[in-house]
Structure formats: structure tokens, C-alpha cells
Design a protein around this motif. Structure first.
Motif, short mmCIF file in Angstrom:
data_model
loop_
_atom_site.label_atom_id
_atom_site.label_comp_id
_atom_site.label_asym_id
_atom_site.label_seq_id
_atom_site.Cartn_x
_atom_site.Cartn_y
_atom_site.Cartn_z
N VAL A 243 35.16 -2.82 -18.98
CA VAL A 243 34.10 -1.99 -19.57
C VAL A 243 32.80 -2.13 -18.80
N ALA A 244 32.43 -3.35 -18.42
CA ALA A 244 31.20 -3.55 -17.66
C ALA A 244 31.28 -2.92 -16.28
N SER A 245 32.44 -2.98 -15.64
CA SER A 245 32.60 -2.37 -14.31
C SER A 245 32.49 -0.85 -14.38
N VAL A 246 33.13 -0.25 -15.36
CA VAL A 246 33.05 1.21 -15.50
C VAL A 246 31.61 1.62 -15.81
N ALA A 247 30.93 0.88 -16.67
CA ALA A 247 29.54 1.20 -17.00
C ALA A 247 28.64 1.07 -15.77
N ALA A 248 28.86 0.05 -14.96
CA ALA A 248 28.04 -0.13 -13.75
C ALA A 248 28.29 1.00 -12.75
N VAL A 249 29.54 1.40 -12.59
CA VAL A 249 29.86 2.49 -11.66
C VAL A 249 29.24 3.81 -12.14
N VAL A 250 29.33 4.09 -13.43
CA VAL A 250 28.75 5.33 -13.97
C VAL A 250 27.23 5.33 -13.82
N CYS A 251 26.59 4.20 -14.11
CA CYS A 251 25.13 4.12 -13.96
C CYS A 251 24.71 4.27 -12.50
N ALA A 252 25.43 3.64 -11.60
CA ALA A 252 25.11 3.76 -10.18
C ALA A 252 25.32 5.20 -9.70
N MET B 78 27.61 12.26 -15.21
CA MET B 78 28.65 11.70 -16.08
C MET B 78 28.00 11.26 -17.39
N VAL B 79 28.43 11.85 -18.50
CA VAL B 79 27.89 11.51 -19.81
C VAL B 79 29.02 11.48 -20.83
N LEU B 80 28.78 10.77 -21.92
CA LEU B 80 29.68 10.79 -23.08
C LEU B 80 28.97 11.49 -24.22
N PRO B 81 29.67 12.31 -24.97
CA PRO B 81 29.01 12.96 -26.11
C PRO B 81 28.72 11.95 -27.22
N ASN B 82 27.58 12.08 -27.85
CA ASN B 82 27.20 11.17 -28.93
C ASN B 82 27.97 11.42 -30.22
N VAL B 83 28.63 12.57 -30.32
CA VAL B 83 29.35 12.90 -31.55
C VAL B 83 30.45 11.88 -31.83
N VAL B 84 31.10 11.39 -30.80
CA VAL B 84 32.19 10.43 -30.98
C VAL B 84 31.66 9.17 -31.67
N PHE B 85 30.53 8.66 -31.23
CA PHE B 85 29.97 7.45 -31.80
C PHE B 85 29.40 7.71 -33.19
N THR B 86 28.84 8.89 -33.40
CA THR B 86 28.26 9.22 -34.69
C THR B 86 29.34 9.33 -35.76
N LEU B 87 30.45 9.97 -35.44
CA LEU B 87 31.51 10.16 -36.43
C LEU B 87 32.26 8.88 -36.76
#
Length: 133
Positions: free
Chosen positions: A63-72, A109-118
Motif C-alpha cells: 500500500v505504501a509503495s503504490v501510494a508513493a508511486v501515485v504521488c510521484a 491518477m485519483v480515487l473517487p471519494n464516493v467509495v470511502f464515503t459509502l
């Protein structure tokens, strides 16, 4: 019913075998020691010996590696970034290619907030009531 033998062997990981050591019966002296304000420092020093870290290290690393790659990717190649001095820099593609670069070439690259909200209310109830599913 007890699990079949092959499943039981899979459960015998370090996490499962270390649970036998965590079944404390508190008498008065142990309870007083457990409730001391310095317990937080004792807990911090014993984190490396915890069975939780080896059991979760693979998931946390992924999870940390994917987050770092997406942020970079987003900051270096799509949007640009602000350095520690507060100065804004264009993305690297625009710096290298000049102003001929079209920003629609690489999408953000973004994730929709709806998934986390629901799912947040359901996860809250599962955590609060410790329901096993």
C-alpha cells in the motif's frame, strides 16, 4: 467444529503462536503496573518484538509503495510540485519539452471519494461492535 488439519497448519504462523503469550491474568500488582503512565513508553520500546509487524509488513509495504508511486506520478509528471522552500515547479515533462507539452497526454491518477464515503459508516459499525463476518 475445529478446522481441518490443513487449515490448522496454515494458522500456525508467528502471529497465531504468539497469542498464547498474551493471555495475561491480572492480579493487583500487574494491574497497577499496567495502568502506570509510563506504559506508553514500554509499549513503544516493545513494538519491534510485536507479532503484529511481521504479520502486516507485506500489506503495508504494498500500500505504501503504490501510494508513493501515485504521488510521484501526479506531482512530477502531471501537476507540478512545490519544493520545501515554497517555490512552485512545473512538471518534469513541461520542463523538458518546453511549452509544447499538452497536459491531456497523461491523466491524473485519483480515487473517487464516493467509495470511502459509502463504506465508512459500515466500517465504523464493524469496528465499534466487533462483528465477525
Amino acid at each position: 467444529p475445529p478446522p481441518p488439519p490443513d487449515q490448522f497448519r496454515r494458522l500456525r504462523t508467528r502471529t497465531e503462536t504468539s497469542r498464547a503469550d498474551r493471555r495475561d491474568v491480572y492480579d493487583f500488582d500487574k494491574w497497577v503496573r499496567h495502568r502506570k503512565p509510563s506504559r506508553w513508553f514500554r509499549r513503544l520500546w516493545t513494538i519491534p518484538q510485536s507479532g503484529l509487524i511481521p504479520s502486516l509488513i507485506n500489506e503495508v509495504t504494498v500500500v505504501a509503495s503504490v501510494a508513493a508511486v501515485v504521488c510521484a506520478y501526479n506531482s512530477l509528471l502531471v501537476e507540478g510540485y512545490t519544493d520545501f522552500g515554497g517555490e512552485y515547479h512545473d512538471n518534469l515533462l513541461r520542463q523538458w519539452a518546453g511549452y509544447m507539452y499538452d497536459p491531456l497526454v497523461l491523466p491524473k491518477m485519483v480515487l473517487p471519494n464516493v467509495v470511502f464515503t459509502l463504506t465508512s459508516s459500515s466500517l465504523t459499525f464493524l469496528l465499534a461492535f466487533r462483528t465477525k463476518f
